[in-house]
Scaffold this active site. Structure first.
Site, PDB file in Angstrom:
ATOM      1  CB  CYS A 415      -0.987   0.039   1.167  1.00  0.00           C
ATOM      2  SG  CYS A 415      -1.225  -1.475   2.048  1.00  0.00           S
ATOM      3  NE  ARG A 444       2.746  -9.097   5.593  1.00  0.00           N
ATOM      4  CZ  ARG A 444       1.477  -9.233   5.252  1.00  0.00           C
ATOM      5  NH1 ARG A 444       0.741 -10.139   5.858  1.00  0.00           N
ATOM      6  NH2 ARG A 444       0.940  -8.461   4.341  1.00  0.00           N
ATOM      7  CD  GLN A 462      -0.463  -8.700  -0.137  1.00  0.00           C
ATOM      8  OE1 GLN A 462      -0.055  -7.596  -0.457  1.00  0.00           O
ATOM      9  NE2 GLN A 462      -1.113  -8.915   0.992  1.00  0.00           N
ATOM     10  CE  LYS A 549     -11.677  -8.488   8.185  1.00  0.00           C
ATOM     11  NZ  LYS A 549     -10.503  -9.281   8.455  1.00  0.00           N
ATOM     12  CG  HIS A 595      -6.022  -1.871   1.581  1.00  0.00           C
ATOM     13  ND1 HIS A 595      -4.693  -1.574   1.670  1.00  0.00           N
ATOM     14  CD2 HIS A 595      -6.645  -0.979   2.377  1.00  0.00           C
ATOM     15  CE1 HIS A 595      -4.514  -0.555   2.478  1.00  0.00           C
ATOM     16  NE2 HIS A 595      -5.682  -0.175   2.925  1.00  0.00           N
TER      17      HIS A 595
HETATM   18 ZN   LIG Z   1      -3.022  -2.530   0.891  1.00  0.00          ZN
END
Ligand SMILES: [Zn+2]
Ligand SMILES: [Zn+2]
Length: 620
Positions: A415, A444, A462, A549, A595
């Site tokens: 992001c 991560r 992603q 979300k 997102h």
């Molecule tokens: Zn994001």
């Protein structure tokens, strides 16, 4: 007087001292018979617990509720421990929690248990279940509780009270026949509720994961309300073994993991890369058709960027450590981290001060101005730290120095990079929505024990995109996203899916953004999934602090559920990065960010596809 708000919205007053069991009986015989536990104001409790005074939400849990299964399984852990104690004298019990698919109990047995013992343990459990004795809760003061577990000669429980439970005034126990366990509960009313169970395996485990302690035996087992459910589950694990993507990935030469490169870092072999490439191209083409603009960004970013976004230091435990240019950068960063966590010991503090002192002395004769400047800054930190009279002052000295250091972070999220692309030019309402898409690789730091094949990794890509939209565009953009996910899933033959809509917890102040924006956004998300006739649940308290979300969950052909990715609204980052667009009224407005990485990561999604198709990919 307790006033109950029932799931159907009605209210019911009950007598002081009434128990959940009484309420279930007053509602209906059938419900009373099916009742496993109750949910009072969000907490699962025994049917025998008295209801609190005042107004509370109330529901009776039956075998249909997933939470009831958890209660059953934890109760079955007690039953298993009881059976083991009958058969193996001198057994010490550690912890016995429910897990996603069953339960375990960690035990120390003078005669080690083997899988050959499973039939007689299961037989003993059968007797206990047939007796259908109740689970009885009782409380003791913490001092009495310690005395009781000491009398029972359960030394792990004594240690647990001493280490973790002393701050509570009283502790609860559950008795079932001769078996007593220190336990928070809740439990099923009696052992007869267990319909089917099976011991599955034994593994080594350490008390509180401490490898310096004696190794315990972890007995894994599972339980269900019916034999039919157990049979289906056992068939599923058999089938899952055959489809394990870690095994198939190796056999089919799709991917490999090399210790020379590192744990959790996937190396795609030519055949796997071909399949991955096809999948990526398919999704990329769809994104372009749907108005997304592809971008590329690097794998690292300045630490300052993540301080602004809030990803650092808040999620530092899940990240690779930052890369500092200054040789002492990481040492001071660790220092501050220990300090903030109140884990800095005196010898460690001394050693760190001495290290800085030595370094300052060694570089005092620096040649260049830059080096001199650096040596002075470090010396200033050292002096300020020692002169500081409060912990805040000490932390400030460390933080000020760290803030002046050049450092980079392997990116944990895409992001902040995409935000910089949004900010690279002035935006007007005519430009919105801006949809920036990238198969962005992020890192991560998962614990070694958590790593598994393609599904739990340390670096993954992603199918990420960030949408910068006006409040009025949220509905259309979220809808378009869902349509895209449905299109891709159905193209890949994954036709069984559901969504979870994560909403705010009522009466919480942890959320950023205006309440009226949230109300509208939450309504929008629910509307969008409803209008598409999707199977969905709306779950309170499951929103991120920065926005509501939608999560996607697919069921594969052997019935396992996999959580894929999400679509998240975000009111926070646009504020932190001061994002703007010029509105029709010629004044600056703040966009909302979305997102979205509906398939989560390419690695994980490929893992799911390999298992779904058992390695026999269709011709896409
Ligand atoms: Zn994001
Ligand atoms: Zn328990």
């Amino acid at each position: 007087m307790p006033v109950l708000k029932l799931p159907d919205g009605s209210r019911r007053e009950v007598a002081v001292g009434a128990r959940s069991r009484d309420v279930a009986e007053s509602i209906g015989k059938r419900l009373a018979k099916d009742a496993v536990a109750a949910k009072v104001d969000g907490a699962v409790v025994d049917l025998d617990r008295e209801l609190p005074d005042g107004e509370v939400s109330f529901a009776v849990l039956t075998p249909k509720d997933p939470e009831a299964l958890e209660v059953l399984r934890h109760s079955c852990a007690h039953i298993m421990a009881r059976a083991v104690m009958r058969l193996f004298p001198g057994v010490q019990l550690a912890f016995g929690p429910p897990t996603e698919n069953g339960f375990y109990y960690d035990i120390e047995s003078p005669t080690p248990i083997t899988e050959a013992d499973f039939p007689r343990i299961e037989e003993e459990m059968r007797k206990i279940i047939a007796d259908a004795e109740p689970f009885e809760r009782f409380e003791r003061t913490t001092a009495e509780a310690r005395g009781l577990v000491a009398d029972l000669k359960q030394h792990y429980k004594v240690e647990h009270i001493d280490d973790d439970l002393k701050r509570y005034p009283s502790l609860s126990f559950y008795r079932q026949g001769e078996f007593i366990d220190l336990c928070r509960g809740p439990h099923i009313p009696h052992a007869g509720k267990v319909g089917a169970y099976k011991l599955l395996s034994i593994a080594g485990a350490y008390w509180k994961n401490d490898v310096t302690r004696k190794q315990l035996q972890r007995l894994y087992a599972t339980a269900f309300f019916s034999q039919k459910e157990l049979d289906a589950y056992l068939r599923q694990i058999e089938e899952a073994k055959k489809r394990d993507h870690r095994v198939l990935g190796k056999q089919l030469k799709l991917f490999t993991i090399s210790q020379a490169v590192g744990s959790g870092l996937i190396l795609w072999m030519p055949r796997g890369a071909t399949v991955r490439g096809l999948l990526e191209t398919f999704i990329k083409d769809e994104l372009i058709k749907r108005g997304y603009q592809p971008v590329y960004t690097p794998h690292i970013g300045r630490l300052e960027l993540y301080r602004t976004s809030g990803h650092f230091p808040y999620y530092r435990d899940a990240q690779f450590p930052p890369m500092f240019f200054h040789p002492l950068g990481q040492a001071v960063d660790t220092w501050l981290n220990l300090f903030d966590a109140k884990q800095l010991t005196e010898p460690a503090e001394k050693a760190l001060l001495a290290l800085v002192d030595e370094y300052v002395k060694a570089t005092a004769v620096a040649e260049s101005n830059d080096q001199k400047h650096q040596a002075l800054a470090l010396r200033a930190m050292w002096v300020n730290y020692q002169n500081a009279e409060t912990p805040e002052g000490k932390a400030k000295a460390l933080r000020e120095w760290l803030d002046g250091q050049e450092a980079y972070l392997l990116k944990p999220m895409n992001c902040p990079h995409h935000i910089q692309i949004y900010k690279a030019e002035p935006r007007s309402y005519r430009d919105l929505p801006v949809r920036l898409a990238e198969f962005g690789t992020v890192y991560r730091f998962e614990q070694t024990g958590e790593l598994s094949g393609l599904t739990r990794v340390r670096g993954f890509t992603q199918d990420d995109a960030h949408l910068f939209v006006t409040a009025e565009q949220i509905e259309e953009e979220v809808g378009a996203n869902i349509d895209l996910v449905l299109f891709v899933l159905s193209s890949l033959g994954l036709s069984d899916y559901r969504v979870r809509v994560g909403l705010r917890a009522p009466d919480s102040s942890k959320y950023v953004g205006a309440a009226e924006d949230w109300d509208k956004a939450e309504r929008t998300l629910v509307e969008v999934v409803k209008s598409r006739g999707m199977n969905y649940t709306a779950e309170q308290g499951e929103a991120a602090f920065y926005g509501p979300k939608i999560d996607f969950v697919v069921r594969d052909c052997i019935g396992r559920e996999w959580q894929l990715g999400t679509v998240q609204l975000d009111y926070n980052l646009p504020k932190r990065f001061e994002l703007e667009y010029i509105g029709k009224d010629n004044t600056p407005h703040r966009p909302v960010m979305i997102h979205r990485a509906p398939f989560g990561s390419v690695e994980r999604f490929m893992g799911i596809l390999i298992e779904h198709f058992a390695g026999a990919f269709p011709l896409w």
